[in-house]
Structures are given as C-alpha cells and as structure tokens.
Write an enzyme that holds these catalytic residues in place. Structure first.
Site, PDB file in Angstrom:
ATOM      1  N   LYS A   1      -6.612   4.232 -19.953  1.00  0.00           N
ATOM      2  CA  LYS A   1      -7.030   4.509 -21.322  1.00  0.00           C
ATOM      3  C   LYS A   1      -5.878   4.270 -22.314  1.00  0.00           C
ATOM      4  CE  LYS A   1     -11.035   5.691 -19.627  1.00  0.00           C
ATOM      5  NZ  LYS A   1     -10.817   5.802 -18.179  1.00  0.00           N
TER       6      LYS A   1
ATOM      7  N   TYR B   1     -15.064  14.849 -17.294  1.00  0.00           N
ATOM      8  CA  TYR B   1     -15.572  13.481 -17.260  1.00  0.00           C
ATOM      9  C   TYR B   1     -16.701  13.391 -16.230  1.00  0.00           C
ATOM     10  CZ  TYR B   1     -15.467   8.501 -15.991  1.00  0.00           C
ATOM     11  OH  TYR B   1     -15.803   7.208 -15.683  1.00  0.00           O
TER      12      TYR B   1
ATOM     13  N   ASP C   1      -5.976  17.526 -16.508  1.00  0.00           N
ATOM     14  CA  ASP C   1      -6.189  16.113 -16.836  1.00  0.00           C
ATOM     15  C   ASP C   1      -5.768  15.926 -18.291  1.00  0.00           C
ATOM     16  OD1 ASP C   1      -7.212  13.611 -17.594  1.00  0.00           O
ATOM     17  OD2 ASP C   1      -8.867  13.751 -16.170  1.00  0.00           O
TER      18      ASP C   1
ATOM     19  N   ARG D   1       0.831  -1.207   0.000  1.00  0.00           N
ATOM     20  CA  ARG D   1       0.000   0.000   0.000  1.00  0.00           C
ATOM     21  C   ARG D   1       0.864   1.255   0.000  1.00  0.00           C
ATOM     22  NH1 ARG D   1      -1.965   2.501   4.359  1.00  0.00           N
ATOM     23  NH2 ARG D   1      -1.887   0.631   5.636  1.00  0.00           N
TER      24      ARG D   1
END
Length: 395
Positions: free
Chosen positions: A206, A109, A181, A56
C-alpha cells in the site's frame, strides 16, 4: 570462467571489478547463492558469518527493505513476506498452535476476517471478534488460552480508531501479545511499539511502496524469538518476497514521507469538501470533529489523519454505479496507497464475503465508499467528487 569449446563451464562469470559503487541498490534476482566449501556453508547456516544460500531463506533486496522498515518502526530484524496477508499469516500461524485462542478487531480487513472466521478454526485455533474501541467488549472476549489480540490502528474501511493504550494495558494484564496492523497509519502516523504493541504488521503493497506495482508484507516482534519463529514459518511455507518487488518497494519508500504528507493534506481538505456536498450521508475522517473517535485519534495520532477518507452516499447500488462512472480520472479498484486516488466499494470487493446483515452491522451499505487519496491537485480532486456526487444524486 566461460569457455566456448564443447564441455564449456557456463557459470560463473565474475562481475567486473570497480573502484566505485552503484548509487541504486542492485537487483539480485538469483534464486541460489554459491559457497566455497561445505564448511563455509556450515558457517552461514550456523550464524558465524552472514551470507545467502537459497532465496526462499532470504535475499539482499528483502533485507534492504526490512532494514528500512525496521528503522521506521524503531526495531530490528523484521521479516518481509510476499504480501500483507502473508505477514498476517506469519504472525497468526507462525505463533499460534491448536488449542490457542486469538481475538481480532471486528473491523479488520476482509481477508483477515476470513482467516479469523474460517481458516484458523479449521486448524484448531479458536477465534473471537470484538470492537477494538470498546475495552469492556475486548475484556469479555478473553479466555484462559488467549494468546494474541490483533487490531488495526485505523480500521479498514470504517476508519474507527482503536484504543491502543487501553488494549496494551489489557494485554499486559493478561499476558497476551498485542499485534497491530499499522498499514493505514504507517510509521509516520504511529509507531505502535512506542504505545505498547508487541508485534507490528504492514502491507508494504500500500502506501509504503505507493505505486500499485508491488505485493509485499512485513512483520516484526519486540521479542527477537517471536520474530525468528515468524521467519522460520515464512521460510517453511514459502511466503518468500520477490526480489524485484523488494527492489521496486525500496524505490517507492524513498519518496514515502513526501507522498504521505501531500496525500494526508489533500485527504483532510477532501473530507471537509465532501461533508458539504448534497447527497452525502456521512463522511469519516479521523481529524474531523464529527468522527466518533476524534479525541482519541487526536491524542494517538498527534494530528495525523492519514490519507484515507470514507463516505456514504444517499441511495444504493445504482447510486454507487453512477458515482464511479462519473468519477472521471479516478481508478475504481480494491487497493489503496497509490500515487493516484482510488475508490473502493467494500460491499463489492473487500467485504463481499460477508452477508448483507454483517455488512450492515459494520455500517457498510451499498452507498459506502473508501477513498485512498493520492497526489492530485486538491482543487481538481474536489471538482471530480462534486461531479460524481451530482451524478449519483440524479439516479
């Protein structure tokens, strides 16, 4: 050492020695890493030596992906998260506090819009949405406690091109952080730090990974202290990326440049083809002369139109249904950046949470589609879209 008798020591079994090294980055799925002594662990946590403790808090495969993206964006120390929205959250929730104000582009988005509209206000962080192509609108949205302005270079899904130079100057004037972004454009289309950005965000899911089998995000700031704040927030809230996803993403990134160039060239050809088909109301592609931001896109992106094309059919939901049924071989799926071309219908997927009125304000009718162009033969792709458009027109 491993012994077979009762009370055997199960771990560790040392890896075999080798005079050679693997060509492919090894997958490191271990959740934990062993240290020799408490002093050695102190040395790691206090930065005197580099090492891993608990996945983590970081693992080798995430660091490899971060280093590749750092090099592409011309920065260092980026944070890899478990999704693109994890990266957006690391920026907004890792850097903002109750009483702060953030401005977002009004065509972000869908989930970014939801975060801005519902979740941040619930935590005492005020939000405003404004048009990133309109500097006067952005200026009017600024408040005394505005800390961050978040925009997409090319908006999802209407492909408007933000005035990055103007926004960067506005943010400098008011002491605001500009977060960009860069998912649609990627570093091959634009390196935002070279245009005044303070923070860059990616959904690695993506085009960077490119095979629809990875869920990852990335965020990095020009100021290392801001990056560290995002990293600490990500660790605390468990925005941990999967080692396997990181391993797959690195594999995909090795072919990224080739995939980007092929898909971009096909997207430009497909946009022109769509514009000539009956039953198409409009086509949106940044390098087309009829794009509302064509001049800005040409200057900002240097001729890189990228791989996304949007268009609007005549007709409503019935025409949209007929189009997707007839688009033989294309995936109708709420994603982008795959090696195969995918169709997305914002009204039923990414922007379904908006009211019909809000979608109409953004130009997202029932006939609106976003296309993520893949690696198919351009002529074959044109034929599929011609057939699907004919089917839609027959409804």
């Amino acid at each position: 050492m491993m012994r077979n008798s009762r009370g055997s020591i199960v771990r560790p079994v040392p890896l075999p020695d080798s005079a050679s090294r693997p060509v492919v980055t090894p997958l490191s799925p271990s959740v934990v890493y062993a240290s020799d002594t408490p002093d050695a662990l102190d040395d790691q946590y206090e930065g005197r030596v580099h090492g891993y403790t608990y996945s983590r808090e970081g693992h080798p495969n995430a660091d490899v992906v971060a280093a590749r993206l750092d090099a592409m964006e011309g920065v260092s120390g980026g944070v890899v998260t478990g999704s693109g929205m994890g990266a957006v959250s690391a920026v907004l929730l890792g850097l903002l506090k109750s009483g702060d104000h953030v401005i977002g582009g009004n065509q972000l988005y869908g989930r970014s819009l939801r975060l801005m509209a519902e979740d941040l206000p619930r935590l005492g962080i005020a939000t405003t949405l404004a048009d990133p192509c309109d500097l006067d609108a952005m200026r009017a949205a600024i408040r005394p406690h505005t800390r961050i302005l978040l925009v997409e270079v090319v908006s999802n899904p209407t492909l408007r091109v933000a005035d990055i130079a103007g926004l960067a100057a506005l943010c400098r004037e008011h002491g605001i952080l500009l977060a960009v972004d860069n998912t649609f454009t990627t570093p091959r289309g634009l390196r935002p730090f070279e245009h005044g950005a303070d923070i860059v965000i990616h959904s690695i899911t993506k085009l960077l990974a490119g095979h629809s089998d990875v869920m990852l995000g990335y965020a990095v700031a020009r100021d290392p202290d801001l990056t560290e704040a995002m990293r600490v927030f990500s660790i605390t809230t468990g925005l941990t990326p999967s080692p396997f996803d990181c391993w797959l993403a690195e594999r995909g990134m090795l072919s990224f440049d080739l995939r980007f160039d092929r898909a971009q060239a096909t997207a430009a050809a497909l946009a022109d083809h769509l514009a000539g088909l009956p039953g198409i109301k409009r086509v949106i592609y940044p390098m087309r002369a009829d794009h509302p931001d064509h001049t800005r896109a040409s200057q900002l992106l240097g001729g890189q139109g990228c791989n996304m094309v949007s268009f609007e059919l005549d007709g409503g939901r019935a025409a949209a249904n007929a189009f997707t049924r007839a688009a033989d071989g294309l995936s109708f799926a709420p994603t982008l950046g795959d090696v195969g071309t995918t169709l997305s219908h914002p009204a039923s997927s990414s922007h379904r949470a908006l009211t019909p009125g809000k979608r109409a304000e953004l130009g997202l009718s029932e006939g609106f589609f976003r296309v993520s162009v893949g690696l198919e033969d351009p002529d074959a792709l044109k034929q599929v879209f011609s057939q699907a458009t004919t089917a839609a027109a027959g409804v």
